[in-house]
Structure formats: C-alpha cells, structure tokens
Scaffold this motif. Structure first.
Motif, PDB file in Angstrom:
ATOM      1  N   ILE A  75      94.024  57.979 -49.597  1.00 17.45           N
ATOM      2  CA  ILE A  75      94.844  57.565 -49.056  1.00 17.45           C
ATOM      3  C   ILE A  75      94.594  57.953 -47.407  1.00 17.45           C
ATOM      4  O   ILE A  75      93.715  58.239 -47.450  1.00 17.45           O
ATOM      5  N   GLY A  76      95.074  57.398 -46.333  1.00 16.02           N
ATOM      6  CA  GLY A  76      95.312  57.267 -45.388  1.00 16.02           C
ATOM      7  C   GLY A  76      93.119  56.426 -44.471  1.00 16.02           C
ATOM      8  O   GLY A  76      93.448  56.661 -43.281  1.00 16.02           O
ATOM      9  N   GLU A  77      92.506  56.100 -45.499  1.00 17.38           N
ATOM     10  CA  GLU A  77      91.350  55.865 -44.859  1.00 17.38           C
ATOM     11  C   GLU A  77      91.330  54.017 -44.612  1.00 17.38           C
ATOM     12  O   GLU A  77      92.211  53.506 -45.513  1.00 17.38           O
ATOM     13  N   PRO A  78      90.758  53.607 -43.694  1.00 16.18           N
ATOM     14  CA  PRO A  78      90.739  51.743 -44.080  1.00 16.18           C
ATOM     15  C   PRO A  78      90.812  51.002 -45.292  1.00 16.18           C
ATOM     16  O   PRO A  78      90.332  51.424 -45.806  1.00 16.18           O
ATOM     17  N   LEU A  79      91.559  50.166 -44.922  1.00 17.23           N
ATOM     18  CA  LEU A  79      91.375  49.341 -46.046  1.00 17.23           C
ATOM     19  C   LEU A  79      91.060  48.142 -46.583  1.00 17.23           C
ATOM     20  O   LEU A  79      92.120  47.282 -45.096  1.00 17.23           O
ATOM     21  N   VAL A  80      89.819  47.766 -46.579  1.00 13.63           N
ATOM     22  CA  VAL A  80      88.750  46.333 -46.835  1.00 13.63           C
ATOM     23  C   VAL A  80      89.847  45.487 -47.900  1.00 13.63           C
ATOM     24  O   VAL A  80      89.413  46.475 -49.094  1.00 13.63           O
ATOM     25  N   ILE A  81      89.278  44.284 -48.196  1.00 10.07           N
ATOM     26  CA  ILE A  81      88.954  43.973 -49.817  1.00 10.07           C
ATOM     27  C   ILE A  81      88.371  42.515 -49.944  1.00 10.07           C
ATOM     28  O   ILE A  81      87.833  41.844 -48.190  1.00 10.07           O
ATOM     29  N   ALA A  82      87.492  42.461 -50.152  1.00  9.75           N
ATOM     30  CA  ALA A  82      85.905  41.607 -50.406  1.00  9.75           C
ATOM     31  C   ALA A  82      86.421  40.558 -51.092  1.00  9.75           C
ATOM     32  O   ALA A  82      87.424  39.938 -52.051  1.00  9.75           O
ATOM     33  N   LEU A  83      86.422  39.473 -50.175  1.00  8.72           N
ATOM     34  CA  LEU A  83      87.155  38.151 -51.126  1.00  8.72           C
ATOM     35  C   LEU A  83      85.759  36.688 -51.223  1.00  8.72           C
ATOM     36  O   LEU A  83      84.762  37.023 -50.495  1.00  8.72           O
ATOM     37  N   ARG A  84      85.679  36.158 -51.782  1.00  5.70           N
ATOM     38  CA  ARG A  84      84.092  35.566 -52.422  1.00  5.70           C
ATOM     39  C   ARG A  84      84.846  34.173 -52.639  1.00  5.70           C
ATOM     40  O   ARG A  84      85.745  34.290 -53.195  1.00  5.70           O
ATOM     41  N   LEU A  85      84.671  33.230 -52.512  1.00  5.05           N
ATOM     42  CA  LEU A  85      85.306  31.308 -51.891  1.00  5.05           C
ATOM     43  C   LEU A  85      83.821  30.414 -52.006  1.00  5.05           C
ATOM     44  O   LEU A  85      82.487  30.545 -51.111  1.00  5.05           O
ATOM     45  N   PRO A  86      83.917  29.418 -52.432  1.00  9.34           N
ATOM     46  CA  PRO A  86      82.734  28.486 -51.780  1.00  9.34           C
ATOM     47  C   PRO A  86      83.081  27.954 -50.908  1.00  9.34           C
ATOM     48  O   PRO A  86      84.544  28.379 -49.338  1.00  9.34           O
ATOM     49  N   ILE A  87      81.946  27.745 -50.280  1.00  9.53           N
ATOM     50  CA  ILE A  87      82.365  27.083 -48.207  1.00  9.53           C
ATOM     51  C   ILE A  87      83.120  26.424 -48.450  1.00  9.53           C
ATOM     52  O   ILE A  87      84.070  26.908 -47.084  1.00  9.53           O
ATOM     53  N   GLU A  88      83.884  25.494 -48.534  1.00  9.99           N
ATOM     54  CA  GLU A  88      84.922  24.325 -48.695  1.00  9.99           C
ATOM     55  C   GLU A  88      86.049  24.996 -48.365  1.00  9.99           C
ATOM     56  O   GLU A  88      86.647  24.191 -47.685  1.00  9.99           O
ATOM     57  N   LEU A  89      86.407  26.168 -49.198  1.00 12.00           N
ATOM     58  CA  LEU A  89      87.321  26.590 -48.868  1.00 12.00           C
ATOM     59  C   LEU A  89      88.174  27.403 -48.217  1.00 12.00           C
ATOM     60  O   LEU A  89      88.796  28.532 -48.297  1.00 12.00           O
ATOM     61  N   VAL A  90      86.238  28.389 -47.248  1.00 13.04           N
ATOM     62  CA  VAL A  90      86.534  29.528 -46.299  1.00 13.04           C
ATOM     63  C   VAL A  90      87.878  29.418 -45.573  1.00 13.04           C
ATOM     64  O   VAL A  90      87.801  30.708 -44.682  1.00 13.04           O
ATOM     65  N   ASN A  91      88.052  28.278 -44.919  1.00 18.54           N
ATOM     66  CA  ASN A  91      88.655  27.775 -43.926  1.00 18.54           C
ATOM     67  C   ASN A  91      90.606  27.986 -43.758  1.00 18.54           C
ATOM     68  O   ASN A  91      90.940  26.881 -42.980  1.00 18.54           O
ATOM     69  N   ASP A  92      90.348  27.750 -45.098  1.00 21.22           N
ATOM     70  CA  ASP A  92      91.526  27.155 -45.116  1.00 21.22           C
ATOM     71  C   ASP A  92      92.417  28.229 -45.677  1.00 21.22           C
ATOM     72  O   ASP A  92      92.194  29.712 -45.447  1.00 21.22           O
ATOM     73  N   ASP A  93      94.211  28.473 -45.120  1.00 16.76           N
ATOM     74  CA  ASP A  93      95.117  29.449 -45.477  1.00 16.76           C
ATOM     75  C   ASP A  93      95.495  30.058 -46.281  1.00 16.76           C
ATOM     76  O   ASP A  93      95.883  29.174 -47.639  1.00 16.76           O
ATOM     77  N   TYR A  94      95.647  31.533 -46.868  1.00 13.13           N
ATOM     78  CA  TYR A  94      95.806  32.023 -47.774  1.00 13.13           C
ATOM     79  C   TYR A  94      97.062  33.194 -47.305  1.00 13.13           C
ATOM     80  O   TYR A  94      97.008  33.716 -46.165  1.00 13.13           O
ATOM     81  N   THR A  95      97.413  33.322 -48.589  1.00  9.83           N
ATOM     82  CA  THR A  95      98.402  35.536 -48.485  1.00  9.83           C
ATOM     83  C   THR A  95      98.086  35.930 -49.439  1.00  9.83           C
ATOM     84  O   THR A  95      97.377  35.438 -51.013  1.00  9.83           O
TER      85      THR A  95
END
Length: 734
Positions: A75-95
């Motif tokens: 609780i209280g520490e900065p929260l980050v999430i690792a996300l892995r995708l093929p290169i052709e998808l990394v500039n797409d919009d996600y939620t």
C-alpha cells in the motif's frame, strides 16, 4: 549435455547453486543434484535437444502472456505494470480496466510505447517488447482484477493485482510492548474425564478458560489439519491430507445435536462400546484406530438423525449447512469426496492409502469418474462435509471463549509446511505439486544426515501461474477461529530443500520461492483476520529471510537450547528480539526432564539414530557441557535457588530447576513466551523423535494427568500466577 542450457534453466527455475550450511560454512549443490531437481520439475535433462526446446518454450510462454498472472505491491508504493506485446501492436490504443474487490471499476487509457521500454526479445522471427506502464490510480488493500482491453473493448489479457499492507497484524497490547505467556499443546494428547481417548475441542475450551483465569493470553496448538478418516494410523499432524480443513477427530461428539437421540444412545450405551471407550481413555498412547472407529460410528448415527430431521429438508439448519458448503466451494467438495472414496475402497479391502493407488478413473479430482462417484455417493460425501461443519463450529466456539475470557490472542494455530504424497490436497491440484521430490532439510544440528519429510513441494512457477490462490486459501483458512498463526518452517516462503525421490536427503538442493509476494499476501491475510504471525525460523536460516520476516512484522521463534554463543554460553532471554516468541522446548525435542537426563540420547542409541559410538559420545560430551552452561546462566541471573548445586553432576531435574527455567524465560524480552504442558507435568517421554517412523510411537503419547487434575493442582496454579506476574514485570522493565 550443454552445461549452458542446464545452468540457464537452473537459474530461471530458482535452483540455488550454493548456500551457507547450519554451521556457517559455504556449501555447493552438485551438478548431479541440480540435474535431478530439474528432472523432478519435468525437464528432459538426459536429452539435450529436448532440453533446449523446453527452455525455449518456457521463455516463449512468458513472453506470450501480455500481463503477468499476478502482481503484489504494498500500500502506498508507486504502482507499475509490465506489458509485453509484439512490436507491431505497441503503438495501438488500449485500456487498463481495474475491477476492485468491492466491485467498483477504474479505467486508464494507455499506449504501450508511451511507457518505459525495458526488454526486447525475438521469438520465431517476431520482435516482442516489454514496457513498464505507470498506473495513475491508487488502489486500496485487497485482491483486484486488471484487464487489458483492445480499442474494441475485447479482453486481451488479465492479471490479479494484490495490494498488501506494510506488515502483519499485532494486537494492541503486543504493539504496546506488553509481554505475554501461554501454553502449547498437542490437542490429541490431552486427557480429560469426558473425552473419547483423544483431546477434543471441548477440552480446548476448558484449557482456554482455566489458563485464561491465571493470566495466559494464548493456547498454542500443533496443526489440527484434516488427516485420513479411513487410515487412522497416518496420524502425523505434519503430514496431513488437507491444510485447509480440520481433523474431525477433535469433535466432541457428545455436544452435537442428535447425540441424545435414542438411536444414538443405544450405540453409546452398549456394553462393548463402553468397554472400548474405557480402553481408549485409560491407555497412555492414543489408539487412533479405536478412537476413529468409535467416533465415526456415533457421528454417522448423529448425521442420520439430523439428515432425517433437517438436512434433507428445507429447514433453517439445512440452509446454514448449505451456506457452509457453498462457502467451502470446490476445496470442501474435494476433501469430502476424497474421504468418501478412501472409505469405500478401504471397506472393500482394496488399496486405499492415497490417490496414487486409487482406480484410474478416481485418481484425480477433476476426472469424470469422480463426478460420477460423487453423485452416486452423495449422502456419504455430505457426511464428510457435515464433519467439517461441526469441527469448524466447535473450534470457533473455543476461540469465542478465549475472547470472552479476555485473552489478547486466544488460539494460535500451526500451519504445516506441506501435505503427504497421497493427500487430498495434491489429488485436487496435481499440477501444483512436484510428486517426484520431497521437502526436507540439509544436514544440521537436529538432523546430521539431513532430513526427508516425505512432503511433495509446490512448484513455484505453477503457484505463480495460479495467481497464488492456493497460498491465499491456506493463510486465510488457517487464520479462522484464531488470534495467531505459527508457520512451520517459515523459510519455505523464501526457499525449500527439495530431495529428488529415491535420493538421500544430503543430495537435495534449495529451490527459491517469491518471498516478497508471499510475505505481502501473509501480511494482507494477517490484517484481515487480525492474526499475529509467528515464523518458525530454526535450522539453516539465511540472514536474508530473518531480516525480511522482521520487516514484515513476523515474530521470530527462539528456543532457549538453540540460543547459544560461540563460547558455549547461553544468551540471556533478555537479549532475544522483542518481536519473537520464545520457548524452552518444542515437539521435536526432548522434554526438560528428557533433555537433562539425556533420555533422548539413550533412546536414539536404542533406535540406531547415530552413525557411530563416537558420534554418540560427542553428543553426550556436548550435552554435559551445555547443561553446565545452562546451570551457570540460571545461577548468574538468580533464576534458581542459591542452595541448588553449581556443578551439573550434582543437579537433577527437580521441580525447582524446572520452574526456575520457566521463570528465567518469563523474565526475557520476547513479546510471547510459550510453555509446554509436558514440562509443567515434568514428563520424560517426547512427543516426536525426528528421523523415526514406526520405531517410536510419534504423535501418540498422552499427557500423564487429566486437565481437571492439572488445574486443581495448587503448585501448578502458583506457577501460572507467578509466570503472569513475572511477565508483567518484564513488560515494565523494557
């Protein structure tokens, strides 16, 4: 065999290559042991091409998961999430859609490439990239679901996000530096005027009431996990069938609704039943076979009464029972079905010790044959659910008594490090357990040859892929109806000594677990269930885990006989960590009388536990020196009368020495002091002798006196009140 492939797998699967042993010396795990450990995990170590393919698949499978299965943050520490995708998808919009435990939802729009690029890999000529995404929301404590949604709203991946507190729960009086004491007991060994040859939850309630009146703040139990109703002699509390459920043998049958029904009373009052009941009450060792037969016979009759009156009808009682079944979910259904199968096979004279010998169609919980069995034997499966229900009610009533008595902790439960090979727990989740290996320990003071406990370990990778649910379930279920949880062999949160099947314990090696994640989950469940946590950190313990445990609010476990300086002297209990539970002896050690008179060494020689007479003589010599040092310590701190001899040859384990050692511990700085009833009674026989199986009646020896006699003894009452007063003084002195 290419050593680079093998070493890479050794590294990514968390196999330790070197460690510091119990004597502080560096030790190296052999290449042969590392290969054997990989083999137990399912790798083809004898086929280089296959092994290379398995390594490649392991790496690829991790990259094919856009999100990690689970993530634990404080609780209280900065929260980050690792996300892995093929290169052709990394500039797409996600939620990123966060569904919190309370059902509320939060969303965050992201473009992966806007995050920090931390890793790149090529798999089958496709480039994958891994980004770190900063989460803008502050999530509360709990278990939350995170989904990665495409721009069309479709789910691409999900993960569990666990937000944990900084540390485990502490009762207010412990947080305020109060020193408390309590009794530890193996519940099965308790004698009373009313039990059926084994201690039960009514005995526990009585023990809580009486010790609470004298100032005790807790009663500690060895594991009360579910064992094997159809195999009563498999009685070790540390080799259970399921750690999530209770041992029905502790039900006080006479307290159940339906016990007074004429059909039940006819069974109980039959001369042969009464004769058997007197037999199991009077003998000095628990006759599990006889006790289980008596209890099951009457419990089945009581269940039949309740079935006819309520449990097969639309009654209030049946609604409560159904709610219990629903809450127990698949885990309860699994255990009850397992017990019913084992009973049926045993009654038919077929092999039944565990799922490895079940018929093929019944050898795994999720097989169609098991579902068919469950439907065909619905009533008997319900009977075993009924036993769990009644056991849970009686245990909860005992803890309620502790609360009413003003105990700050009440019951403290004990979580075993594993389950036996043929257990229901493994039967219900075969993928999680590595059945070609067993948990144990490298050579140490307690086991010079190393130890193999016969308990298959969880696979840390599978545990991770299962989002830590099995660990969450274990912690939460074992904190029910309790105020504290002792975790046996707490080093298991960091690493476990795996011994490949068929190998000597010395040929094993350490496999690492995600310690920070597991400690986070432990802290969360501890705070939710308001359970203080004690970690049994004996044996080969790296400094790393001791530091982590302390930072996470887990109480260390300090045994007087092991708290020894390099010069042979014993540390004063004044120097123990405040955040600890101290004790004189444990269930794996001789009693005070046994230790002082070397009865454990005599028994060890008789059972052939020592490799040579020279080793035994060294142990006798060491014991003599230790006893002298103990005597010096006790006199030096004025914990025993001045008239008592100062040379160990002149001093037997008399009452004044026994009580003096207990008061010596009570003056110490540990927040909790646990004392064994066996030492109150000056008993000489041990509960368990490590390294033995059939050679000694482990887990069967009863107390020498009834509870009623213990708490009407003025000497023991005086001891208890004196301990309370001594602990109060220790609180004020700190």
């Amino acid at each position: 065999m290419s050593s680079s492939v093998l070493e890479k797998l050794v590294e990514i699967r968390g196999i330790e290559t070197n460690y510091v042993d119990a004597w502080g010396k560096p030790a190296i795990v052999s290449d042969a042991s590392k290969a054997k450990l990989l083999e137990t995990m399912g790798y083809s170590v004898s086929d280089e091409q296959a092994l290379q393919s398995e390594l490649k698949d392991f790496v690829a499978n991790n990259w094919m998961q856009p999100l990690n299965p689970v993530q634990v943050n404080r609780i209280g520490e900065p929260l980050v999430i690792a996300l892995r995708l093929p290169i052709e998808l990394v500039n797409d919009d996600y939620t990123l859609k966060f569904t919190l435990e309370d059902g509320s939802e939060l969303e965050q729009a992201i473009i992966p490439a806007d995050g920090e690029l931390i890793n790149v890999v090529h798999i089958d000529d496709v480039e994958f990239q891994e980004y770190i995404i900063d989460v803008k929301h502050q999530l509360p404590l709990g278990y939350h679901d995170v989904q990665l949604l495409g721009d069309d709203g479709d789910k691409i991946a999900d993960m569990r996000q666990i937000i944990a507190p900084k540390a485990c729960f502490k009762p207010q009086n412990i947080a305020n530096n109060e020193k408390v004491w309590g009794l530890s007991v193996q519940l099965y060994c308790v004698r009373s005027e009313t039990n059926w040859g084994v201690g039960d939850f009514s005995d526990l309630t009585y023990l809580i009431k009486q010790s609470g009146r004298q100032g005790a703040q807790f009663v500690g139990l060895n594991p009360i996990h579910a064992l094997y109703p159809a195999d009563p002699e498999a009685c070790s509390p540390y080799g259970p069938s399921s750690r999530r459920w209770l041992n029905f043998i502790y039900i006080d049958v006479s307290k159940l609704d339906g016990y007074q029904d004429p059909s039940v009373q006819e069974i109980v009052n039959a001369p042969e039943f009464q004769s058997a009941l007197q037999h199991v009450r009077n003998i000095d060792y628990v006759d599990y076979e006889a006790v289980v037969q008596l209890k099951l016979k009457v419990l089945k009759a009581i269940f039949e009464v309740q079935w006819q009156k309520s449990l097969s009808k639309n009654t209030k009682l049946n609604k409560v029972f159904k709610a219990f079944i629903e809450e127990g979910g698949e885990s309860l259904a699994m255990l009850a079905t397992y017990d019913a199968i084992q009973e049926k096979l045993a009654n038919e004279g077929k092999a039944s010790w565990g799922w490895p010998v079940f018929p093929s169609e019944l050898s795994e919980f999720h097989k169609p044959g098991v579902e068919k069995f469950k439907k065909a034997n619905n009533k008997n499966v319900k009977f075993y659910m009924f036993l769990q229900w009644q056991a849970a009610l009686q245990l909860d009533a005992a803890q309620s008594t502790a609360v009413q008595a003003g105990m700050s902790i009440g019951i403290y439960r004990d979580l075993a490090v594993g389950v036996s090979e043929g257990s229901a727990e493994i039967w219900g989740n075969r993928d999680l357990y590595v059945t070609d290996a067993s948990v144990g320990a490298p050579p140490d003071v307690l086991g010079p040859l190393g130890q193999n406990w016969g308990l298959p370990p969880m696979d840390p990778e599978t545990l991770y892929q299962q989002k830590y649910q099995p660990i969450i379930d274990l912690f939460s279920s074992n904190m029910k109806s309790a105020g504290a949880l002792r975790i046996d062999h707490v080093m298991a949160l960091l690493r476990l000594w795996w011994v490949p099947k068929g190998e000597n314990a010395k040929a094993g090696g350490y496999v690492y677990y995600p310690v920070d994640d597991l400690l986070g989950i432990l802290a969360l469940e501890s705070c939710r269930n308001e359970n203080l946590v004690i970690g049994e950190d004996l044996g080969t313990v790296p400094d790393e885990i001791r530091i982590k445990l302390a930072e996470n609010g887990v109480h260390s476990y300090r045994v007087f006989f092991f708290e020894q300086a390099k010069d042979g002297g014993f540390y004063s209990p004044h120097h123990y960590p405040v955040q600890s539970m101290s004790t004189l002896t444990t269930h794996d050690m001789p009693t005070l009388t046994g230790f002082w008179h070397c009865l454990d060494l005599e028994k060890g020689k008789e059972l052939g536990l020592y490799p040579s007479d020279e080793v035994l003589q060294e142990l006798y010599s060491s014991r003599h020196e230790n006893k002298q040092q103990i005597l010096n310590t006790l006199h030096g701190h004025f914990s025993i009368p001045d008239w008592m001899g100062r040379h160990v040859e002149q001093v037997a384990m008399v009452k004044e020495l026994n009580h003096g050692m207990q008061y010596h511990m009570a003056k110490g700085s540990s927040a909790l002091l646990s004392l064994q009833l066996e030492d109150w009674l000056e008993m000489d026989k041990p509960v368990n002798i490590p390294g033995t199986f059939k050679e000694y009646p482990n887990w069967k020896r009863k107390l020498t006196r009834n509870l009623e006699q213990i708490f009407s003894d003025p000497v023991l009452n005086s001891l208890a009140l004196g301990l309370t007063e001594t602990r109060k003084k220790a609180s004020n002195n700190d």
